[in-house]
Design a protein around this motif. Structure first.
Motif, PDB file in Angstrom:
ATOM      1  N   ALA A  97       0.822  -1.214   0.000  1.00  8.48           N
ATOM      2  CA  ALA A  97       0.000   0.000   0.000  1.00  8.48           C
ATOM      3  C   ALA A  97       0.853   1.259   0.000  1.00  8.48           C
ATOM      4  O   ALA A  97       0.336   2.364  -0.190  1.00  8.48           O
ATOM      5  CB  ALA A  97      -0.928   0.006   1.217  1.00  8.48           C
ATOM      6  N   GLY A  98       2.158   1.086   0.225  1.00  9.95           N
ATOM      7  CA  GLY A  98       3.060   2.239   0.244  1.00  9.95           C
ATOM      8  C   GLY A  98       2.910   3.109   1.474  1.00  9.95           C
ATOM      9  O   GLY A  98       3.065   4.336   1.401  1.00  9.95           O
ATOM     10  N   VAL A  99       2.539   2.484   2.586  1.00 11.42           N
ATOM     11  CA  VAL A  99       2.397   3.262   3.828  1.00 11.42           C
ATOM     12  C   VAL A  99       3.157   2.574   4.959  1.00 11.42           C
ATOM     13  O   VAL A  99       3.579   1.420   4.818  1.00 11.42           O
ATOM     14  CB  VAL A  99       0.913   3.438   4.239  1.00 11.42           C
ATOM     15  N   ASN A 100       3.286   3.261   6.063  1.00  7.28           N
ATOM     16  CA  ASN A 100       3.962   2.698   7.231  1.00  7.28           C
ATOM     17  C   ASN A 100       3.091   1.627   7.885  1.00  7.28           C
ATOM     18  O   ASN A 100       1.875   1.800   8.014  1.00  7.28           O
ATOM     19  CB  ASN A 100       4.233   3.837   8.222  1.00  7.28           C
ATOM     20  N   SER A 101       3.739   0.524   8.301  1.00  4.58           N
ATOM     21  CA  SER A 101       2.950  -0.591   8.826  1.00  4.58           C
ATOM     22  C   SER A 101       2.248  -0.253  10.142  1.00  4.58           C
ATOM     23  O   SER A 101       1.290  -0.925  10.529  1.00  4.58           O
ATOM     24  CB  SER A 101       3.820  -1.838   8.980  1.00  4.58           C
ATOM     25  N   ALA A 102       2.694   0.812  10.820  1.00  2.34           N
ATOM     26  CA  ALA A 102       1.995   1.229  12.051  1.00  2.34           C
ATOM     27  C   ALA A 102       0.558   1.625  11.738  1.00  2.34           C
ATOM     28  O   ALA A 102      -0.320   1.571  12.608  1.00  2.34           O
ATOM     29  CB  ALA A 102       2.737   2.392  12.697  1.00  2.34           C
ATOM     30  N   LEU A 103       0.307   2.029  10.493  1.00  2.00           N
ATOM     31  CA  LEU A 103      -1.048   2.448  10.128  1.00  2.00           C
ATOM     32  C   LEU A 103      -2.038   1.287  10.120  1.00  2.00           C
ATOM     33  O   LEU A 103      -3.239   1.489  10.278  1.00  2.00           O
ATOM     34  CB  LEU A 103      -1.037   3.161   8.771  1.00  2.00           C
ATOM     35  N   VAL A 104      -1.536   0.063   9.944  1.00  2.17           N
ATOM     36  CA  VAL A 104      -2.429  -1.108  10.039  1.00  2.17           C
ATOM     37  C   VAL A 104      -3.010  -1.160  11.439  1.00  2.17           C
ATOM     38  O   VAL A 104      -4.219  -1.326  11.632  1.00  2.17           O
ATOM     39  CB  VAL A 104      -1.678  -2.415   9.716  1.00  2.17           C
ATOM     40  N   LYS A 105      -2.105  -0.958  12.429  1.00  3.09           N
ATOM     41  CA  LYS A 105      -2.546  -0.959  13.822  1.00  3.09           C
ATOM     42  C   LYS A 105      -3.520   0.206  14.068  1.00  3.09           C
ATOM     43  O   LYS A 105      -4.551   0.052  14.727  1.00  3.09           O
ATOM     44  CB  LYS A 105      -1.315  -0.841  14.732  1.00  3.09           C
ATOM     45  N   TYR A 106      -3.186   1.350  13.498  1.00  2.00           N
ATOM     46  CA  TYR A 106      -4.019   2.541  13.699  1.00  2.00           C
ATOM     47  C   TYR A 106      -5.439   2.327  13.158  1.00  2.00           C
ATOM     48  O   TYR A 106      -6.424   2.622  13.834  1.00  2.00           O
ATOM     49  CB  TYR A 106      -3.349   3.740  13.016  1.00  2.00           C
ATOM     50  N   TYR A 107      -5.532   1.770  11.963  1.00  3.98           N
ATOM     51  CA  TYR A 107      -6.861   1.637  11.342  1.00  3.98           C
ATOM     52  C   TYR A 107      -7.612   0.362  11.754  1.00  3.98           C
ATOM     53  O   TYR A 107      -8.833   0.342  11.791  1.00  3.98           O
ATOM     54  CB  TYR A 107      -6.753   1.669   9.806  1.00  3.98           C
ATOM     55  N   PHE A 108      -6.861  -0.732  11.998  1.00  7.54           N
ATOM     56  CA  PHE A 108      -7.541  -2.027  12.171  1.00  7.54           C
ATOM     57  C   PHE A 108      -7.214  -2.729  13.492  1.00  7.54           C
ATOM     58  O   PHE A 108      -7.754  -3.796  13.757  1.00  7.54           O
ATOM     59  CB  PHE A 108      -7.181  -2.972  11.014  1.00  7.54           C
ATOM     60  N   GLY A 109      -6.319  -2.151  14.310  1.00  8.28           N
ATOM     61  CA  GLY A 109      -5.951  -2.798  15.565  1.00  8.28           C
ATOM     62  C   GLY A 109      -4.886  -3.857  15.352  1.00  8.28           C
ATOM     63  O   GLY A 109      -3.801  -3.784  15.879  1.00  8.28           O
ATOM     64  N   ASN A 110      -5.216  -4.849  14.513  1.00  4.90           N
ATOM     65  CA  ASN A 110      -4.242  -5.904  14.202  1.00  4.90           C
ATOM     66  C   ASN A 110      -4.638  -6.578  12.890  1.00  4.90           C
ATOM     67  O   ASN A 110      -5.575  -6.131  12.214  1.00  4.90           O
ATOM     68  CB  ASN A 110      -4.162  -6.926  15.346  1.00  4.90           C
ATOM     69  N   LYS A 111      -3.933  -7.651  12.541  1.00  4.79           N
ATOM     70  CA  LYS A 111      -4.224  -8.292  11.250  1.00  4.79           C
ATOM     71  C   LYS A 111      -5.641  -8.867  11.227  1.00  4.79           C
ATOM     72  O   LYS A 111      -6.325  -8.802  10.206  1.00  4.79           O
ATOM     73  CB  LYS A 111      -3.191  -9.396  10.949  1.00  4.79           C
TER      74      LYS A 111
END
Lengths: 213, 213
Positions: A46-60
């Motif tokens: 997605a071309g973004v920082n992986s911390a944003l996954v946590k920010y938007y979704f909490g976890n996988k």
């Protein structure tokens, strides 16, 4: 229209970062033919920082749940609309089954994702997914089959079991795509293959379901 | 007859430790409805030290491969024998499909296990499994369908695609057993349910495959 939560896509289309992450997860699961993609791979795609996954979704798991919702919600709405339409029952069912294969063609991981989430998440999440997605589908099958039987088009058929027959028959070529590769040397399910598969499989199910005249 | 590699079973039957571990893995995957059982749980269920998993199978992947072989080899032999039998093609196919559902009934994790191993193992193991199990099945389908078409019993049907339709239709109720639980309140697939499922699903597939008279 740009803000912190947007990412530029190659095709010039703008998606929010949240949507970009979902699109990236979907694309990776499709191309790699596995649910096992890492958060860092998804973020990189997605071309973004992986911390944003946590920010938007909490976890996988949260991201996978959101992807299930993205991929399934529209289909459930469309199925409900189809059931309400004034159409011959056999035409309705044929339309549904062809659409089902088209959905799996777009999201070949979808049934595996549903099964994996229903297994791995808590009983509470399982019940919620069942209520949101599975029960409406079961009701749609029950209504479509009851209408077909009443119209003399379908044989008496237990819609609970027909659901599994139909879903399995339409999905398996996508869940077990490696069989095409290893046994038949077919690397990809392209539009032509999908069309032939729809014709044969939907034809077989409809002939099996229909009253012989 | 006792030696280091035997374990006493509750029913008095003696199994080698290796077989006990396979039986334990199978029982746990069946009762918990998941492939995700740990080595220590498998060893505990078999009543042996978990180091023996490593001794007999190297690791969990090795155990899963051995379980796939245990569950599939006999079926492949039986399918080959069935294809060679002097029987009407429709009767042969009906017999095969009913047997397929019975196999999934005994080993409800089987198709998931196959899919998971083919995905997660190396390309080399994948090719070996394809050669040992998948290609013989594909050949059996090709032969059975060609015979049925030649006898005027089946419509012209692409056996490569029919394989997916049949496997998916027969397996899905076992792979997505939670739908029965969450949507229909059915906790277990018992003998009665299996019989009704066989009748409806095999009937539907056979009617779809057969020439209308």
């Amino acid at each position: 229209m740009s803000d912190d939560a947007t990412a530029e896509r190659g095709d010039g289309e703008r998606l929010s970062t949240r949507d970009s992450l979902l699109a990236a997860a979907s694309a990776l699961m499709r191309s790699r033919d596995t649910l096992g993609v890492s958060i860092s791979d998804i973020a990189a795609e997605a071309g973004v920082n992986s911390a944003l996954v946590k920010y938007y979704f909490g976890n996988k798991n949260g991201l996978m749940l959101a992807l299930l919702e993205r991929d399934l919600s529209l289909s459930i709405t469309q199925l409900r609309d189809l059931v309400a339409m004034d159409m011959r029952p056999a035409a309705k069912m044929r339309y549904h089954l062809s659409g089902l294969i088209r959905i799996y063609f777009r999201f070949p991981y979808l049934q595996r994702l549903l099964i994996s989430i229903m297994r791995d998440e808590s009983e509470e999440v399982g019940r919620q997914i069942a209520e949101t997605y599975l029960s409406p589908i079961a009701q749609a099958y029950e209504t479509m089959i009851a209408e077909g039987v009443a119209a003399g088009e379908f044989r008496p058929t237990d819609s609970r079991f027909f659901y599994f027959t139909a879903i399995g028959a339409c999905d398996q070529i996508f869940s077990a795509r490696f069989v095409l590769k290893y046994v038949h040397g077919i690397d990809e399910i392209d539009d032509d293959l999908r069309r032939v598969y729809v014709e044969q499989t939907v034809g077989l199910i409809m002939d099996g379901l229909s009253v012989r005249r």
